[in-house]
Every structure is written in structure tokens, then in C-alpha cells.
Scaffold this active site. Sequence first.
Site, PDB file in Angstrom:
ATOM      1  N   LYS A  52     -25.433  16.273 -34.442  1.00  0.00           N
ATOM      2  CA  LYS A  52     -25.491  14.921 -34.982  1.00  0.00           C
ATOM      3  C   LYS A  52     -26.894  14.540 -35.431  1.00  0.00           C
ATOM      4  CE  LYS A  52     -23.843  10.920 -35.971  1.00  0.00           C
ATOM      5  NZ  LYS A  52     -23.071  10.877 -37.228  1.00  0.00           N
ATOM      6  N   GLU A  63     -21.543  12.892 -51.887  1.00  0.00           N
ATOM      7  CA  GLU A  63     -21.145  12.616 -50.505  1.00  0.00           C
ATOM      8  C   GLU A  63     -19.744  13.160 -50.229  1.00  0.00           C
ATOM      9  OE1 GLU A  63     -22.598  11.847 -47.920  1.00  0.00           O
ATOM     10  OE2 GLU A  63     -21.124  10.991 -46.560  1.00  0.00           O
ATOM     11  N   CYS A 107     -30.713  18.520 -28.852  1.00  0.00           N
ATOM     12  CA  CYS A 107     -29.885  18.605 -27.656  1.00  0.00           C
ATOM     13  C   CYS A 107     -29.636  17.231 -27.065  1.00  0.00           C
ATOM     14  CB  CYS A 107     -30.585  19.466 -26.615  1.00  0.00           C
ATOM     15  SG  CYS A 107     -31.180  21.008 -27.302  1.00  0.00           S
ATOM     16  N   GLU A 150     -18.832  20.147 -44.833  1.00  0.00           N
ATOM     17  CA  GLU A 150     -19.195  19.989 -43.429  1.00  0.00           C
ATOM     18  C   GLU A 150     -17.976  20.091 -42.507  1.00  0.00           C
ATOM     19  OE1 GLU A 150     -20.611  15.934 -42.895  1.00  0.00           O
ATOM     20  OE2 GLU A 150     -21.898  16.587 -41.264  1.00  0.00           O
ATOM     21  N   ASN A 202     -35.493  19.346 -25.049  1.00  0.00           N
ATOM     22  CA  ASN A 202     -35.082  19.214 -26.443  1.00  0.00           C
ATOM     23  C   ASN A 202     -36.345  19.299 -27.282  1.00  0.00           C
ATOM     24  OD1 ASN A 202     -33.871  18.525 -28.882  1.00  0.00           O
ATOM     25  ND2 ASN A 202     -34.114  16.336 -28.505  1.00  0.00           N
ATOM     26  N   GLY A 203     -36.321  20.101 -28.348  1.00  0.00           N
ATOM     27  CA  GLY A 203     -37.487  20.183 -29.218  1.00  0.00           C
ATOM     28  C   GLY A 203     -38.009  21.604 -29.310  1.00  0.00           C
ATOM     29  N   TRP A 206     -27.945  22.410 -28.973  1.00  0.00           N
ATOM     30  CA  TRP A 206     -27.730  22.952 -30.319  1.00  0.00           C
ATOM     31  C   TRP A 206     -28.900  23.900 -30.597  1.00  0.00           C
ATOM     32  CZ3 TRP A 206     -30.400  22.452 -35.131  1.00  0.00           C
ATOM     33  CH2 TRP A 206     -29.677  22.881 -36.261  1.00  0.00           C
ATOM     34  N   LYS A 227     -19.011  15.950 -47.297  1.00  0.00           N
ATOM     35  CA  LYS A 227     -18.031  15.757 -46.220  1.00  0.00           C
ATOM     36  C   LYS A 227     -17.078  16.950 -46.153  1.00  0.00           C
ATOM     37  CE  LYS A 227     -19.270  12.467 -44.114  1.00  0.00           C
ATOM     38  NZ  LYS A 227     -20.548  12.711 -44.561  1.00  0.00           N
ATOM     39  N   HIS A 248     -22.922  21.291 -69.227  1.00  0.00           N
ATOM     40  CA  HIS A 248     -24.142  22.114 -69.281  1.00  0.00           C
ATOM     41  C   HIS A 248     -24.061  23.304 -68.338  1.00  0.00           C
ATOM     42  CE1 HIS A 248     -25.995  19.157 -71.871  1.00  0.00           C
ATOM     43  NE2 HIS A 248     -25.656  18.212 -71.014  1.00  0.00           N
ATOM     44  N   ARG A 297     -24.432  15.671 -29.790  1.00  0.00           N
ATOM     45  CA  ARG A 297     -25.798  16.043 -30.183  1.00  0.00           C
ATOM     46  C   ARG A 297     -25.990  17.551 -30.263  1.00  0.00           C
ATOM     47  NH1 ARG A 297     -29.403  11.688 -29.583  1.00  0.00           N
ATOM     48  NH2 ARG A 297     -31.102  13.151 -29.767  1.00  0.00           N
TER      49      ARG A 297
HETATM   50  O1  M6R Z   1     -29.562  10.585 -38.456  1.00  0.00           O
HETATM   51  P1  M6R Z   1     -29.835  10.792 -39.904  1.00  0.00           P
HETATM   52  O2  M6R Z   1     -29.216   9.720 -40.764  1.00  0.00           O
HETATM   53  O3  M6R Z   1     -31.291  10.951 -40.212  1.00  0.00           O
HETATM   54  O4  M6R Z   1     -29.111  12.158 -40.279  1.00  0.00           O
HETATM   55  C1  M6R Z   1     -29.279  12.719 -41.556  1.00  0.00           C
HETATM   56  C2  M6R Z   1     -28.312  13.849 -41.782  1.00  0.00           C
HETATM   57  O5  M6R Z   1     -28.527  14.877 -40.848  1.00  0.00           O
HETATM   58  C3  M6R Z   1     -26.854  13.381 -41.677  1.00  0.00           C
HETATM   59  O6  M6R Z   1     -26.589  12.333 -42.548  1.00  0.00           O
HETATM   60  C4  M6R Z   1     -25.888  14.546 -41.998  1.00  0.00           C
HETATM   61  O7  M6R Z   1     -26.047  14.920 -43.334  1.00  0.00           O
HETATM   62  C5  M6R Z   1     -24.450  14.144 -41.701  1.00  0.00           C
HETATM   63  N1  M6R Z   1     -23.927  14.980 -40.661  1.00  0.00           N
HETATM   64  C6  M6R Z   1     -23.530  14.260 -42.840  1.00  0.00           C
HETATM   65  O8  M6R Z   1     -22.245  13.819 -42.532  1.00  0.00           O
END
Ligand code: M6R
Length: 622
Positions: free
Chosen positions: A617, A492, A10, A499, A109-110, A83, A496, A515, A35
Site C-alpha cells: 500500500k 488510471e 512493512c 495492478e 521498516n526501511g 513487503w 487499475k 501515431h 502494508r
Molecule cells: O500513498 P501514495 O498516494 O503516495 O501512493 C502512491 C502510489 O503508490 C499509489 O497511488 C499506487 O499507484 C496505487 N496502488 C495504485 O492503485
Amino acid sequence: MAVGRLTGVCGIVGYAGSGPALDVVLDGLRRLEYRGYDSAGVALSTSAGLFTCKRAGKLAALEKALADETPPEASTGIGHTRWATHGAPTDTNSHPHLGPAGRVAVVHNGIIENFDGLARRLEADGHELLSDTDTEVVAHLLEAEVMKGADLTTAMQRVCRRLVGAFTLVAVSCDEPDRVVAARRSSPLVVGVGDGENFVASDVAAFIDKTTDALELGEDQVVSITATTVDITDFVGNPATGRRFTVDWDVEAAEKAGYDYFMLKEIAEQPTAVADTLLGRFTPEGRLRLDELRLSDDELRGIDKIIVVACGTAFHAGLIAKYTIEHWTRIPCEVELASEFRYRDPIIDRDTMVVAISQSGETMDTLMAVRHAREQRAKVLAISNTNGSTIPRESDAVLYTRAGPEIAVASTKAFLTQIVACHLIGLYLAQVRGTKYGDEISQVVHELESMPAAIDTVLDTVEPVRELARDLRDVSSVLFLGRHVGYPVALEGALKLKELAYMHAEGFAAGELKHGPIALIEPGTPVFVVMPSRGRGPLHDKMANNIAEIRARGARTVVLAETGDDQARECADTLIELPPVPTLLQPLVATVPMQVFACEMARVRGHEVDQPRNLAKSVTVE
Ligand code: M6R
């Protein structure tokens, strides 16, 4: 009746000053919304009582609700954007939570792990818990202490001593309407020190328009702020100190600067971010200088194994690091998802270096991997973009990327700068251990220095990639292929797209296709292919064969290849040209068109680019 735990990742802000607290808190929440954006709420503290307003949904829903209310004028307030980790986000479960008499409000948060036992005891004492959250338990406990005569700071210390888990808590009480009290354990909390006003927040973005003077709190600390005072203690009440730092970016860096989305702005910032990450890290002779590394050359020479731990995009940066680190240093390098690491009882000892990559520096899976590694006496080196965050703080050494704030949930400039940081570490180890000659190292240094210009070139030529996204908007599945360092780039590219566009997307090592995964290819299936540079002849030829295999099965090939690669041109239905760069640096240019593609795909499919569904995030829960 409490039935479950509802907290998560959060954004939290608290303000004590002389200005209108509601405006300051809402401004802070706006910049923290990345966040978490399942619900939002505020509490204002005055001597007449507490005012709270909270709503499920984005901050806009809260602002709409506030427009129908008459909030009191207050100069102290707290806010939260959430979140959820468990259960549905509802108005009732939104933060702040109040004690039964409405004298204390708290945001959190937590996760409070011993929440069940605490809730049962409270209920046995006649407390009625209205939400499904662990946070409400804290509000009841704090208020009980206040009712017994404790001030809010003492109440917070006492309650924190009873809590198990990871948490940031921020509270106000109408008995002390000028004060905000916050606490942290394994969860982010920074203090903004202003002139006649002070702030607490999950990150500095919340108060960056007001002050760049900040304090980072240590583990198990409580901070109590008023407009003119900042007092820090441990959970027992002993005086403590935070670490003072100056935020080196400004409010403009945290705003969209004319771009439609933060993601677009952050993609465009990549040349600068890469240049900044390289800045000051070489001598004029091209030798590496990593002053902040905090590990002696002797310690670095003693390392016999490297394990990179990270999540998501940062994990992909780690996969690229394996190629460079092993090639340059000859030290065996493993790469592991942080969430898997400690559960398999990894073989590590004092000669192992664990490299933890995390943009936020707060990802709980990565933090737990760091703690496990340190318990086993490994040396831990963090690569992070967030000054003063928990992972760098708990590591033996840190190399900061200098990407500036990354607000869009989808990671872009953080990824490129993480790759650069890994390259720097690989080269530095090679320099210290003598596994590369000085002139070889300075050659790579010069090549790295030319990367911002190369990324710029890619950015200038991505319009056809946007058109391609519009053209492919209705496909159901997209595949990504790579070999060598192109393989993590393929992963990657797929991440993207999943996501942001909510599409089936998968990345494969091209050699693996035959394979099994080749069965996925149907006539018209788009397949992005990261073509190795022609300098790697065997790899290049193998990839050309792989493209022939998928074309024979009807795939629509989108080939990313260096300019002048005629073989790639022949086998590409769509060719995306990249400036020729050395193989190990190719991810820095090849990733960019994929970011642009995913961003445009999300836009044309009508999705929220900066705040994709179900995500946050910084994931500060395991
Ligand atoms: O803050 P961090 O680099 O530890 O975050 C790791 C992942 O949560 C972050 O890279 C996530 O996969 C991204 N949203 C991808 O775009």
C-alpha cells in the site's frame, strides 16, 4: 553470512500493557497487513526470555505456525508484516530478528544504507549473521549495547546514531520485559496512548480498536513505552515531545463492513469521501475557506509556477490538476513523477509551489521530491489522506483529503478525493489572485457539491460493468483512451487493471493513437473510451472520429459517455452512461466504472483483490 539487504515497506506494531500481547499484536498486524504481506512475525517479551515465531507468506501462515507452538503469556510484544525490497521472502529473513544471545528482538521498516560496513565490523568481531537482512545487524548492535549494561532505550539511541538510511525500528529485550522501544527516521511511526496500555505502530489502524488518542513522532526520535508511560527523546537522549492528535475514524472504518473486499467498500464510500473532503471548505456565499493551508495570500499571489509531484494513482490526480489549475489560475503547471523529479535538476525557486500528492503521506519517492523542493526554497503544499504522516509534516502547507482509511492496495476513494483537493487548491488560488470572478468560483463550488450525488448515480448503475468484466475475463489486452481530463482517467483505468487483474492494459491520449499505438488493435480488442462531454464540441467530435478509426480495425468499444449522448450510443459496442457533469469534473464519475471493472476482473480471474501480488500500500523505499 549477510549477502544483501532485505527490508521494505512493512507494517510494524508494538504493545505494552496488561492484556495478552500476542492477541493485541496479531490484531494490529491484521489491520496493517495491507502494508506488506510477504512474511510476518511476532516476538513476546517475558522475564524468562523472548519468544519469537515468524513465517514467510501471509499472516495466516504465521497464525498456523503459532497454533503448533505454546507461546508464553506476555503483556509486551512486537510484530511485523513485510513487503520485501530485495531477495526472496523466507522464514529466516522474516522479522523479528534476534541478537546472538536471544536477549533482544527487533522489527524494522526501511533500509539501513550503511548496513554492509556495520555487518563487516560485526563479523570481524565474531558475530554470525544468519539472514540476508540489514535488520539483523541492528539486532546484534542493540544486544551488544545491552550486554555492555545499557538499558534498551539508551541502546536504541546509540545504535540509531550509527545508522544511515530511513528506518522505523521497534525492539524488546527480556532484560526489561515491560518495555517496548521504537525509533524513527524518515519512516512512519505513531504512538497510541491507551488507558493502562500503550502502542507503537506504522499507522493508527493497528490500535484504532483500543484508542484514538495518538502521538506523532518527529524525525530522529526514540520512544520508550510501558503500560503506563510514554517517554520520547532524540537520538542523543535529550527529552523531546511528539504532536498529540485524535484519530477521527473508528475501527469500523478499518473493517470490511460486510463487503467481500476492502476495495468494494472503498469504491462505495466515494460519495461520502468526496462530500467529507468538501465539508467546511466554503462560506455560505460560496467563497473558499482553506483554514489549514498555512500559506499567506501574499505568498500565494507570488507564485509563478506550480509543479505537482506524485506517484501512481496520485500522479494521475496531478495530471488532472494541470487542466484545472492552468485554466482557473493561468499559472503554468507541470506534473512530474516524484521518482524522476529531483534527478533532472528541475528549475525551481522561492516563487515555485510544489504540490506533493500522497494518500499515505509516506511514499519515499514523493518525500524525497519534497525535500529536494524545500532545499531549493520552493514552497511545498502537501495533499494527503494521512494526518501526521511525514510528507505533510515536512511541507509548508497541507490540505488533507478526508477519505478515511484506504486499506485496499488499489487506490480508489483516495484518487477521487485527491482530484477534489486539487480543484479546491486551483479555485483558492483563483480566488486569491483574482483570476476568476466570485460568481464563477461559487458556480464551480456548487457543481462540486453535487458530485457525491452524481457518483452515487454511477454506483447504482455499474452492474453491467461487472457483467462486462466477466465477459472479457479471457482477453489478453485492454486499451483505454481519453482526451483532455479524460486522458488521465484512461491512464488510471489501465493502472487499475494491470495492478489487479495482471493484464496488459494501456491508457493513451486518443489523438496519439494514430501515431503508433493503433497497431495494437486487433479484431475484438476491448477499448474503453472516455467520451468528452457534449459541451466540449470539438473534443467530442474528435473523439467520435477516433472511435470510428478503431472500430474500422475491429476494436470492441466500451464507451463511457454522458446520458443522452446519441453519437456515443451509435459507436459503442457497450455504452456505460454517466450523469452529465461539467467537463473538468468528469473524472469524478468516469473513473468509477473502471474501478469496478478492474475489481470484478480480478475476482473472476481468481486474484486477491485487496492484496495484489508484488505490491504494498505504502511504498516507503525509493
Ligand atoms: O500513498 P501514495 O498516494 O503516495 O501512493 C502512491 C502510489 O503508490 C499509489 O497511488 C499506487 O499507484 C496505487 N496502488 C495504485 O492503485
